[in-house]
Design a protein around this motif. Structure first.
Motif, PDB file in Angstrom:
ATOM      1  N   ASP A   1       3.782  36.875  48.032  1.00 23.53           N
ATOM      2  CA  ASP A   1       3.860  36.385  46.664  1.00 23.53           C
ATOM      3  C   ASP A   1       2.490  35.886  46.222  1.00 23.53           C
ATOM      4  N   ALA A   2       2.037  36.340  45.061  1.00 29.06           N
ATOM      5  CA  ALA A   2       0.733  35.908  44.554  1.00 29.06           C
ATOM      6  C   ALA A   2       0.673  34.404  44.367  1.00 29.06           C
ATOM      7  N   VAL A   3       1.840  33.786  44.107  1.00 27.53           N
ATOM      8  CA  VAL A   3       1.858  32.352  43.806  1.00 27.53           C
ATOM      9  C   VAL A   3       2.223  31.504  45.025  1.00 27.53           C
ATOM     10  N   ARG A   4       1.890  31.998  46.200  1.00 32.38           N
ATOM     11  CA  ARG A   4       1.894  31.168  47.417  1.00 32.38           C
ATOM     12  C   ARG A   4       0.437  31.042  47.868  1.00 32.38           C
ATOM     13  N   PRO A   5      -0.338  30.203  47.193  1.00 32.74           N
ATOM     14  CA  PRO A   5      -1.785  30.163  47.432  1.00 32.74           C
ATOM     15  C   PRO A   5      -2.221  29.400  48.677  1.00 32.74           C
ATOM     16  N   LEU A   6      -1.314  28.632  49.277  1.00 35.88           N
ATOM     17  CA  LEU A   6      -1.709  27.797  50.415  1.00 35.88           C
ATOM     18  C   LEU A   6      -1.365  28.426  51.760  1.00 35.88           C
ATOM     19  N   ILE A   7      -1.051  29.715  51.765  1.00 33.60           N
ATOM     20  CA  ILE A   7      -0.751  30.384  53.022  1.00 33.60           C
ATOM     21  C   ILE A   7      -1.953  30.296  53.959  1.00 33.60           C
TER      22      ILE A   7
ATOM     23  N   LEU B   1       3.033  23.046  41.213  1.00 32.75           N
ATOM     24  CA  LEU B   1       1.577  23.094  41.065  1.00 32.75           C
ATOM     25  C   LEU B   1       0.968  21.748  41.424  1.00 32.75           C
ATOM     26  N   ARG B   2       1.639  20.665  41.054  1.00 32.14           N
ATOM     27  CA  ARG B   2       1.139  19.335  41.407  1.00 32.14           C
ATOM     28  C   ARG B   2       1.196  19.132  42.923  1.00 32.14           C
ATOM     29  N   ILE B   3       2.266  19.590  43.539  1.00 29.17           N
ATOM     30  CA  ILE B   3       2.390  19.477  45.000  1.00 29.17           C
ATOM     31  C   ILE B   3       1.296  20.290  45.685  1.00 29.17           C
ATOM     32  N   ALA B   4       1.071  21.519  45.203  1.00 27.98           N
ATOM     33  CA  ALA B   4       0.029  22.372  45.789  1.00 27.98           C
ATOM     34  C   ALA B   4      -1.339  21.730  45.641  1.00 27.98           C
ATOM     35  N   ALA B   5      -1.579  21.070  44.511  1.00 26.81           N
ATOM     36  CA  ALA B   5      -2.858  20.405  44.299  1.00 26.81           C
ATOM     37  C   ALA B   5      -3.058  19.281  45.311  1.00 26.81           C
ATOM     38  N   ILE B   6      -2.000  18.535  45.563  1.00 29.98           N
ATOM     39  CA  ILE B   6      -2.091  17.447  46.544  1.00 29.98           C
ATOM     40  C   ILE B   6      -2.341  18.016  47.941  1.00 29.98           C
ATOM     41  N   LEU B   7      -1.581  19.048  48.309  1.00 32.54           N
ATOM     42  CA  LEU B   7      -1.720  19.634  49.641  1.00 32.54           C
ATOM     43  C   LEU B   7      -3.087  20.268  49.862  1.00 32.54           C
ATOM     44  N   SER B   8      -3.681  20.775  48.785  1.00 28.93           N
ATOM     45  CA  SER B   8      -5.000  21.433  48.904  1.00 28.93           C
ATOM     46  C   SER B   8      -6.151  20.452  48.763  1.00 28.93           C
TER      47      SER B   8
ATOM     48  N   ARG C   1       4.169  23.785  53.871  1.00 31.54           N
ATOM     49  CA  ARG C   1       3.070  23.718  52.896  1.00 31.54           C
ATOM     50  C   ARG C   1       2.833  25.053  52.194  1.00 31.54           C
ATOM     51  N   ASN C   2       3.489  26.097  52.668  1.00 32.33           N
ATOM     52  CA  ASN C   2       3.352  27.415  52.057  1.00 32.33           C
ATOM     53  C   ASN C   2       4.262  27.501  50.830  1.00 32.33           C
ATOM     54  N   VAL C   3       3.981  26.655  49.851  1.00 35.03           N
ATOM     55  CA  VAL C   3       4.864  26.509  48.690  1.00 35.03           C
ATOM     56  C   VAL C   3       4.683  27.676  47.719  1.00 35.03           C
ATOM     57  N   LYS C   4       5.774  27.991  47.033  1.00 36.44           N
ATOM     58  CA  LYS C   4       5.740  29.001  45.980  1.00 36.44           C
ATOM     59  C   LYS C   4       5.687  28.284  44.639  1.00 36.44           C
ATOM     60  N   ILE C   5       4.688  28.593  43.835  1.00 28.30           N
ATOM     61  CA  ILE C   5       4.516  27.923  42.552  1.00 28.30           C
ATOM     62  C   ILE C   5       5.491  28.529  41.539  1.00 28.30           C
ATOM     63  N   THR C   6       6.520  27.771  41.208  1.00 29.12           N
ATOM     64  CA  THR C   6       7.541  28.227  40.258  1.00 29.12           C
ATOM     65  C   THR C   6       7.664  27.265  39.080  1.00 29.12           C
ATOM     66  N   PHE C   7       7.663  25.966  39.368  1.00 32.70           N
ATOM     67  CA  PHE C   7       7.813  24.936  38.351  1.00 32.70           C
ATOM     68  C   PHE C   7       6.555  24.064  38.299  1.00 32.70           C
ATOM     69  N   PRO C   8       6.355  23.312  37.211  1.00 37.37           N
ATOM     70  CA  PRO C   8       5.153  22.468  37.097  1.00 37.37           C
ATOM     71  C   PRO C   8       4.950  21.536  38.281  1.00 37.37           C
TER      72      PRO C   8
ATOM     73  N   ILE D   1      -4.700  30.632  40.693  1.00 37.51           N
ATOM     74  CA  ILE D   1      -3.878  30.566  41.904  1.00 37.51           C
ATOM     75  C   ILE D   1      -4.032  31.825  42.749  1.00 37.51           C
ATOM     76  N   MET D   2      -4.004  32.988  42.129  1.00 35.27           N
ATOM     77  CA  MET D   2      -4.029  34.243  42.883  1.00 35.27           C
ATOM     78  C   MET D   2      -5.325  34.422  43.662  1.00 35.27           C
ATOM     79  N   MET D   3      -6.404  33.825  43.209  1.00 35.76           N
ATOM     80  CA  MET D   3      -7.670  33.931  43.946  1.00 35.76           C
ATOM     81  C   MET D   3      -7.593  33.203  45.280  1.00 35.76           C
ATOM     82  N   HIS D   4      -6.906  32.056  45.302  1.00 37.96           N
ATOM     83  CA  HIS D   4      -6.701  31.352  46.575  1.00 37.96           C
ATOM     84  C   HIS D   4      -5.928  32.250  47.546  1.00 37.96           C
ATOM     85  N   THR D   5      -4.906  32.920  47.012  1.00 33.93           N
ATOM     86  CA  THR D   5      -4.068  33.795  47.836  1.00 33.93           C
ATOM     87  C   THR D   5      -4.894  34.931  48.429  1.00 33.93           C
ATOM     88  N   ILE D   6      -5.689  35.574  47.602  1.00 35.68           N
ATOM     89  CA  ILE D   6      -6.525  36.688  48.070  1.00 35.68           C
ATOM     90  C   ILE D   6      -7.518  36.215  49.119  1.00 35.68           C
TER      91      ILE D   6
END
Length: 230
Positions: A109-115, A219-226, A209-216, A31-36
């Motif tokens: 936040d490192a776990v907001r990969p879709l920014i 991650l599924r939502i982020a996968a769909i959005l990406s 769509r700038n979701v924060k990955i906190t719960f399982p 996830i953090m690589m997407h953010t970077i």
């Protein structure tokens, strides 16, 4: 000079994972690589400082080698709280920035990969004008405020309620001066730290769509959005 401090202090408890959530895979890479990548690909292309717990540094190095991840960044040890972790990131910026008055710093936040890179740029541009800018979205839900004693609650106009996101971007002197304060329970994000020091916060319209990955399910939502496989 522009900087981005990307804070990743998660340990994966609420995700039910056996590795910290910033290292969970999204579309095949952590996830953090997407953010970077988002910050590196933005128009302002800030120098990137990653703040993660010291005992995660070797694992991150292994991830970078495994995925041939070569975007330049500095890795700094995290603190016992987010407040301390940001301070550690700021110390790393200070080592590299000769003139803080010419410095803009984003905290994310490192776990907001879709920014989106254009939203990153929008916070830098607004911070350059006003000194402090933060992404936020208006609440779409009805809102009620609880009384101080918890015995009563009242409806509150949702059009006046913003849900905060990151990045939150500031002029160097504003952020450094604000982080000289002692920790306070009201410091839930960097905007609250800066606000307590007396600086007004300018809201920049964020993105749901700038979701924060906190719960399982996040991650599924982020996968769909990406567009990744779920």
């Amino acid at each position: 000079m522009n900087y981005a401090i990307i804070v990743g202090g998660g340990v994966g408890v609420r995700m039910g994972a056996n590795i910290p959530k910033q290292f969970l895979l999204l579309n095949g890479i952590p996830i953090m690589m997407h953010t970077i990548r988002a910050f590196y690909g933005s128009k302002h292309s800030p120098q990137i400082v990653i703040v993660i717990p010291q005992d995660q540094h070797d694992y991150w190095s292994e991830c970078c080698e495994k995925h041939t991840f070569d975007i330049p960044h500095v890795v700094v040890g995290g603190g016992k709280s987010r407040f301390e972790s940001v301070k550690n990131g700021l110390a790393a910026v200070q080592d590299r920035c000769v003139d803080l008055s010419r410095c803009l710093i984003a905290i994310h936040d490192a776990v907001r990969p879709l920014i989106a890179p254009d939203l990153i740029d929008a916070t830098f541009e607004q911070a350059a004008l006003t000194g402090a800018a933060a992404l936020a979205i208006r609440s779409t839900d009805s809102v009620r405020l609880e009384s101080a004693n918890g015995l009563k609650n009242n409806a509150y106009p949702r059009q006046r309620v913003y849900l905060m996101q990151t990045p939150q971007t500031f002029k160097g002197p504003v952020l450094f001066e604000s982080y000289k304060q002692d920790p306070d329970p009201i410091f839930t994000d960097d905007a609250s730290v800066v606000e307590k020091k007396g600086y007004p916060i300018t809201i920049v319209n964020g993105d749901a769509r700038n979701v924060k990955i906190t719960f399982p399910e996040d991650l599924r939502i982020a996968a769909i959005l990406s567009g990744a496989d779920v």
